[in-house]
Design a protein around this motif. Structure first.
Motif, mmCIF file in Angstrom:
data_model
loop_
_atom_site.group_PDB
_atom_site.id
_atom_site.type_symbol
_atom_site.label_atom_id
_atom_site.label_comp_id
_atom_site.label_asym_id
_atom_site.label_seq_id
_atom_site.Cartn_x
_atom_site.Cartn_y
_atom_site.Cartn_z
ATOM 1 N N GLY A 25 -33.107 -20.009 -6.329
ATOM 2 C CA GLY A 25 -32.071 -19.048 -6.212
ATOM 3 C C GLY A 25 -31.063 -19.227 -5.363
ATOM 4 N N VAL A 26 -29.917 -18.784 -5.469
ATOM 5 C CA VAL A 26 -28.819 -18.707 -4.173
ATOM 6 C C VAL A 26 -28.224 -17.315 -3.930
ATOM 7 N N ALA A 27 -28.346 -16.970 -2.949
ATOM 8 C CA ALA A 27 -27.536 -15.565 -2.709
ATOM 9 C C ALA A 27 -26.085 -15.705 -2.471
ATOM 10 N N LEU A 28 -25.479 -14.813 -3.070
ATOM 11 C CA LEU A 28 -23.972 -14.690 -2.948
ATOM 12 C C LEU A 28 -23.448 -13.718 -1.711
ATOM 13 N N HIS A 29 -22.408 -14.094 -1.105
ATOM 14 C CA HIS A 29 -21.700 -13.091 -0.235
ATOM 15 C C HIS A 29 -20.608 -12.504 -0.629
ATOM 16 N N ILE A 30 -20.255 -11.347 -0.926
ATOM 17 C CA ILE A 30 -18.762 -11.281 -1.475
ATOM 18 C C ILE A 30 -17.977 -10.420 -0.432
ATOM 19 N N PRO A 31 -16.837 -10.780 -0.078
ATOM 20 C CA PRO A 31 -15.895 -11.690 -0.764
ATOM 21 C C PRO A 31 -15.978 -13.180 -0.469
ATOM 22 N N TRP A 32 -16.870 -13.479 0.480
ATOM 23 C CA TRP A 32 -16.710 -15.002 0.925
ATOM 24 C C TRP A 32 -16.744 -15.871 -0.444
ATOM 25 N N ASP A 33 -17.920 -15.314 -1.382
ATOM 26 C CA ASP A 33 -18.072 -16.302 -2.644
ATOM 27 C C ASP A 33 -17.221 -15.781 -3.909
ATOM 28 N N PRO A 57 -22.848 -7.606 -0.311
ATOM 29 C CA PRO A 57 -21.390 -7.300 -0.004
ATOM 30 C C PRO A 57 -21.123 -7.185 1.537
ATOM 31 N N ASN A 58 -19.867 -7.489 1.795
ATOM 32 C CA ASN A 58 -19.410 -7.577 3.227
ATOM 33 C C ASN A 58 -18.735 -6.264 3.409
ATOM 34 N N VAL A 59 -19.126 -5.577 4.309
ATOM 35 C CA VAL A 59 -18.183 -4.170 4.540
ATOM 36 C C VAL A 59 -18.174 -4.261 6.050
ATOM 37 N N ARG A 100 -14.602 5.096 4.214
ATOM 38 C CA ARG A 100 -16.128 5.290 3.732
ATOM 39 C C ARG A 100 -16.052 4.954 2.108
ATOM 40 N N GLU A 101 -14.698 5.509 1.542
ATOM 41 C CA GLU A 101 -14.329 5.307 0.212
ATOM 42 C C GLU A 101 -14.267 3.896 -0.213
ATOM 43 N N GLN A 102 -13.471 3.159 0.696
ATOM 44 C CA GLN A 102 -12.960 1.975 0.472
ATOM 45 C C GLN A 102 -14.559 0.872 0.628
ATOM 46 N N ALA A 103 -15.313 1.464 1.542
ATOM 47 C CA ALA A 103 -16.694 0.526 1.744
ATOM 48 C C ALA A 103 -17.607 0.669 0.420
ATOM 49 N N THR A 104 -17.404 1.913 -0.013
ATOM 50 C CA THR A 104 -18.377 2.125 -1.051
ATOM 51 C C THR A 104 -18.104 1.641 -2.273
ATOM 52 N N ALA A 105 -16.650 1.653 -2.733
ATOM 53 C CA ALA A 105 -15.908 0.999 -3.572
ATOM 54 C C ALA A 105 -16.290 -0.569 -3.860
ATOM 55 N N HIS A 106 -16.463 -1.178 -2.670
ATOM 56 C CA HIS A 106 -16.785 -2.721 -2.334
ATOM 57 C C HIS A 106 -18.253 -2.793 -3.070
ATOM 58 N N LEU A 107 -18.981 -1.756 -2.546
ATOM 59 C CA LEU A 107 -20.378 -1.940 -2.765
ATOM 60 C C LEU A 107 -20.604 -1.868 -4.400
ATOM 61 N N LEU A 108 -19.669 -0.797 -5.053
ATOM 62 C CA LEU A 108 -20.073 -0.616 -6.402
ATOM 63 C C LEU A 108 -19.304 -1.893 -7.104
ATOM 64 N N ASP A 109 -18.237 -2.508 -6.724
ATOM 65 C CA ASP A 109 -17.779 -3.751 -7.105
ATOM 66 C C ASP A 109 -18.933 -4.899 -7.102
ATOM 67 N N CYS A 110 -19.784 -4.929 -6.198
ATOM 68 C CA CYS A 110 -20.734 -5.775 -6.104
ATOM 69 C C CYS A 110 -21.927 -5.335 -6.928
ATOM 70 N N ALA A 145 -23.664 7.423 0.542
ATOM 71 C CA ALA A 145 -23.558 6.114 0.212
ATOM 72 C C ALA A 145 -24.475 5.425 -0.641
ATOM 73 N N LEU A 146 -25.376 5.335 -0.067
ATOM 74 C CA LEU A 146 -26.653 4.796 -0.673
ATOM 75 C C LEU A 146 -26.860 5.539 -1.769
ATOM 76 N N LYS A 147 -26.799 6.658 -1.679
ATOM 77 C CA LYS A 147 -27.123 7.487 -3.170
ATOM 78 C C LYS A 147 -26.325 7.069 -4.226
ATOM 79 N N ARG A 148 -24.959 6.834 -4.004
ATOM 80 C CA ARG A 148 -24.042 6.682 -4.885
ATOM 81 C C ARG A 148 -24.401 5.474 -5.597
ATOM 82 N N VAL A 149 -24.549 4.462 -4.605
ATOM 83 C CA VAL A 149 -24.771 3.047 -4.858
ATOM 84 C C VAL A 149 -26.010 2.913 -5.916
ATOM 85 N N HIS A 150 -26.987 3.644 -5.382
ATOM 86 C CA HIS A 150 -28.250 3.529 -6.078
ATOM 87 C C HIS A 150 -27.967 4.305 -7.593
#
Lengths: 399, 399, 399, 399
Positions: free
Chosen positions: C59-67, C91-93, C112-122, C160-165
């Protein structure tokens, strides 16, 4: 002084512990203090002196069996006649020979039963003394990896807490204290606030976490734990003291007064929160001293402790909360920080002298205490008790 | 096993402390162990059992006045008849009531004089017992900022050390121990190796630093202090034990056996150094156990301690020093690290069984001890002494 | 080797992080390693080398957006062709300029919205790559007392955690990582396991706590946190590394191999528990490396890390659980401790060579790696990239 | 304000570091601050602003090669025209690619030579700038046990320090800084004050120890180290900053203002000592800021730092030394402690406003700075430089 400030300061309460008036020491030596209280009656006399001089310390915590008496009604009456009341009840489940490997988490069910029975006895003492809080600290833990099963011990802890919770009178609470280490040196069963909090969630609404300022690892941000637990409605109370290293049990506020101020600032913030649960929780926090006066005079040390809490609270009340919120909201890091530090830098001693004047208290309690020659009097009357090292030793209670 | 390895392992020595055979505890409680030694004669009996089973622990450190006797010649003879000899002499200047604010650094000159006189008495006991090392640990320090003048205390410490140094017999040494904290909680007068080292430099050639594994701040690299002091010719000895938190005084090697191995690896490296001073210093290091067996059987705990040191030393002897140096010199970080860890990963137990076979010792000392029923025997003979919390209490010595 | 042992060792998995194959450093300097991987494709090549040599690291873990890549299906295919699969999505926030004062806990809702959006992208990337775990680490916190409202930040985190969950695919999980400090130096919003655990309880069943070995205060007993979370069914995974001081991010097992062994011993115990929840939780733990190879060769460092985990696990499997339980139940402190340490002292290297033989793997993976000249080859092909200090810098992603 | 107090406060000096005016960050990210200084000329402009507002910060420390210029006479003149002078010279021997495994302690002699040559170049810059102090910090150390020989590295360090000491101009000094860890994570070659002190003793009279407040293990009593080194005549200077955890490099005085006060109290005590060496040493201490302003505005952060030092010093000057000594001598623990804390509790802000009035400085420097719109002006003029993570990166200097 404005009326809000006055009424807040008047309402402040700090409970003093009976054991802080007797001899105590380190594992190396207990130095004998002239006039150290020898029994619970003398301890109440000392507490009354602290209350006489400060006006904000009427509660006295008991430690059972160190403070065991035949007739708790009489004790309650004795306290009441001195302007005091009985505060938290603290069971001792760490000094019977049976507890070498633990009390409620001991591998042997009989020992667990013995310990739980003592806790339930203490609930009965709560009823007899009118105490609201059962304050639970366990020395339980292990010294060597593998010594016992960590998950099994956790389950034994939970089972015991559940039983005690079930026995609590209406309107009362159990305060669950945690500690990083000592006397256990590999694993302590209630090792941090997270462990205590998890148990509280599981056993019921009357269970709350107790924060002792000396029970954390180095660097831990205590005011953040306070804020977190307030927000979760699970902060029950404090054991106040100070430390640099381990659980040094020094006079509160003597090593980092800014930390004590920050803790009070969170409590003031919580008590003014728009959130019901947070506010109610903050308003019910039990403030208790828990110190070990090894080299300093006991009563003066306690007096100093109460005054240090008073000064920290007064400064915390001076924080300009509107300015703070505005600076925080606009991300003005240094301005927000300065709102806090401006309050801390304020010399609150004149304010507190004013308060004492209004309440008819001595303007300088330390000076009043020294001039009263209370210490010399009790030294004369009680003498100097030499004894073994360490904490008081319980005599065997159950037969 | 090659001859060098055999001879090195045969020559290893670990001194056990008399006080490790008696009851000891934390400030909260001293649990009474059945059969715990009650006086120095019984402690020597226990030490003889450890020596019988391991063959590398003939020295026994004394603590004065806990081990005070009328006739030290008799004590020496008693030891000698059991294959033992008297090791380091450890003065106690922390349990007289006078020492509440310090001993040799006390603000009152009379107290300083009393403490220094006790140290000089102990030098006399060195002469009578043939002990080479005076092992000095001071509880001296302060609990509150401002309590005393830090520079004045430093000067008082230096003056006392100088006097004692002047009284040392030829060929003997004083080992100066340091400690981060406890029982002092604001400042400890000998607070780290740098402080002890500075005093040693100032007082003379017979003064050397003693490293207790539990007396450092978290994260401190002890093997580096060992290497530094070896190179400066000022490493005198060790107090071995283990800790996770503060001065936990657990069985050596139980919390991070790799650290113990790294310490021994530095000592082996020093003992093989091309530098005369380093090599001579390494060869004269005193290895002493200093532990507090609070919940475990005393003799077995000591046995385990000696065996843990033996295993760590054996592994350290297996380090391929040529390979290590080559990898270090070419900057091959991971290869160099692996030379060390390969030795650590080696199971040295077969090797040590072989050693014991050659020396006519029980192949499995723990099993031999358990099968000997020594513990049951002394429990029967000595009974179970309950007492106060903490360390043994000295009776008043000077009158 | 018995069949159970063989099958357990065959089933062990350690996920390696893409970022462990690229350059990394401290705030002072990132040293340029010859051949360090420059993009995710090269990182997968390196991971394939580790898997080829060990057989337990697919297994290889990814880091976004580095990867970040255009086409994740292609990435998945590339991995699969090399015997690999995509592991946790990280995710990288913490590297956008907007995150100076936080990401999901920032006082400004837009951030906060920008960060959460990135989490949802991930979360979307999870779907595309077939990843099971969203691994959440937040740099969020404050540097100065008063800088922001601690309770407000806690509530923002929870929201934020609730939304991502809510957005997580069935069968997937979010792993919530905590950290004592760094890069925040006053308060970190997810400051310890208790905070992470409380949020997990609140947001739902797919939320689990992630334990990074370097993210605790000094002295904290990590295996006890592991045991506690297993028993509560909330241990989701690990970030393995080693430390002496802060979050040193060294090769796992290099500073205290006994601690790593004790952690594995708890995991083996949990995986064999009679309790369903504990057992299921233990069986689903994600084992991931998270290290910063500042001075050592990247691929060899990763190889060494995987092997250290393998050795620790093998030793943990050797613990005689029946003997251990018996000794624990009769309160035989030292015997119980020895059951654990006997397993630790066993040299498992022969056993692992046997395993590798059976699996057709190189018997000595480090030697095979060095002999393969993989490092020289990639150094030639990729060259040496010099760059700034610290971690990789993300280029601006959203426009 | 009495004349002594006024003259002491007027004479106070705090040196600011050029690098504190540029962008800096953690290993995770360097956030770009609008208007952050881009070169040494802009840094001097910023320092001049701090000096203009405070009057006690005329010295500016340089970091070479970050601040390297063609013509140091021109730099000196530029500084002088702004009421500034060049303070300590700080060589950088941690950012060349050659220094991956160390600089002056590197296993390769060529690298050691390169590093030493840079130190000697910096001595030449001292001559050209009229700087008194060479301030030496080394990142040298190892990350893994066994990586290099600890004693060999110690000897390489000593040899380099000796060479540099030999090159120092008359009347100048070298300040030897120590650090517990970071960027080295196993062993740091100059790991504590004892190591630095030992080297200073060995290399000569111009070598003095530099104390950075963030470079100690948790719990270490810094004011005691200060007292010890003052008494030994080996305290050379400070790097002031604040920390809770590791080397957090926050604004000095923000985490425990009482600690900063206690440090100043020792310095005031030393400066008034009857002992010549102690007094002379105290009077020559170099007070320097060394911070990393990661999220806060650079100039305001520096201003706040200088003011925090001013307040701590003012309070330390208020300690009633006669009362203190009397209480200490009679062993009155709490009275002595209170003499110190009474001074700390005093609000010194009115006193400092008075001082500023007398000196013709803005009464509220922070407000004056904010109202001056200096920050907006430089933001406009200099723009916002984004860059890599971590500290500034040196371009290759020697060719």
């Amino acid at each position: 002084m404005n009326a809000d400030l006055l009424s807040a300061l008047q309402a402040q309460r700090i409970e003093t512990p009976s054991w802080g008036y007797g001899n105590s020491g380190t594992r190396f030596k207990t130095f004998a203090a002239p006039g150290a209280a020898r029994d619970i009656w003398e301890k109440l006399d000392d507490a009354a002196e602290v209350q006489r001089l400060t006006g904000i310390a009427p509660g006295v915590a008991l430690h059972i069996p160190w403070d065991e008496v035949e007739d708790y009604a009489e004790l309650k009456k004795y306290a009441s006649e001195r302007g005091l009341h009985i505060g938290a009840i603290n069971p001792n489940v760490f000094q019977d020979e049976e507890y070498r490997l633990g009390s409620v988490t001991h591998p042997d069910e009989d020992v667990r039963e013995q310990a739980t029975a003592h806790l339930l006895d203490c609930v009965e003492i709560m009823r007899q003394t009118g105490s609201r809080d059962l304050s639970l600290w366990f020395a339980d833990g292990t010294n060597y990896a593998g010594q016992d099963d960590l998950r099994a011990r956790k389950r034994r802890m939970r089972a015991a807490l559940k039983r005690v919770h079930g026995a609590l009178p209406d309107g009362s609470r159990m305060l669950v204290e945690y500690k990083l280490f000592e006397p256990a040196f590999y694993a302590t069963d209630l090792f941090d606030w997270g462990a205590a909090y998890s148990h509280c969630l599981a056993v019921g609404e009357k269970a709350q976490v107790l924060v002792d300022l000396g029970h954390h690892a180095q660097g831990v941000n205590i005011e953040q734990i306070v804020a977190f637990l307030l927000d979760e409605g699970r902060l029950g109370g404090f054991h106040f003291n100070a430390r640099r290293y381990a659980d040094d049990d020094l006079i509160v506020g003597t090593t980092n007064p800014f930390e004590l101020f920050c803790i009070y600032a969170e409590l003031v913030s919580g008590a003014n929160s728009a959130d019901d649960l947070t506010r109610r929780t903050a308003q019910n926090v039990a403030y208790m001293i828990d110190q070990s006066h090894n080299i300093e005079p006991k009563v003066e040390a306690m007096l100093q402790s109460v005054l240090n809490c008073q000064e920290a609270y007064a400064a915390a009340l001076l924080v300009d909360r509107d300015l703070l919120r505005e600076a925080q909201e606009r991300g003005d890091v240094l301005a927000a920080h300065r709102v806090l530090t401006e309050a801390f830098k304020t010399d609150v001693r004149p304010l507190l002298r004013e308060l004492r004047g209004e309440l008819g208290l001595p303007l300088d309690p330390i000076r009043a205490h020294r001039e009263s020659a209370y210490e010399e009097k009790v030294a004369r009357e009680r003498g100097t008790q030499t004894g073994g090292g360490g904490y008081p030793v319980r005599e065997k209670v159950r037969s």
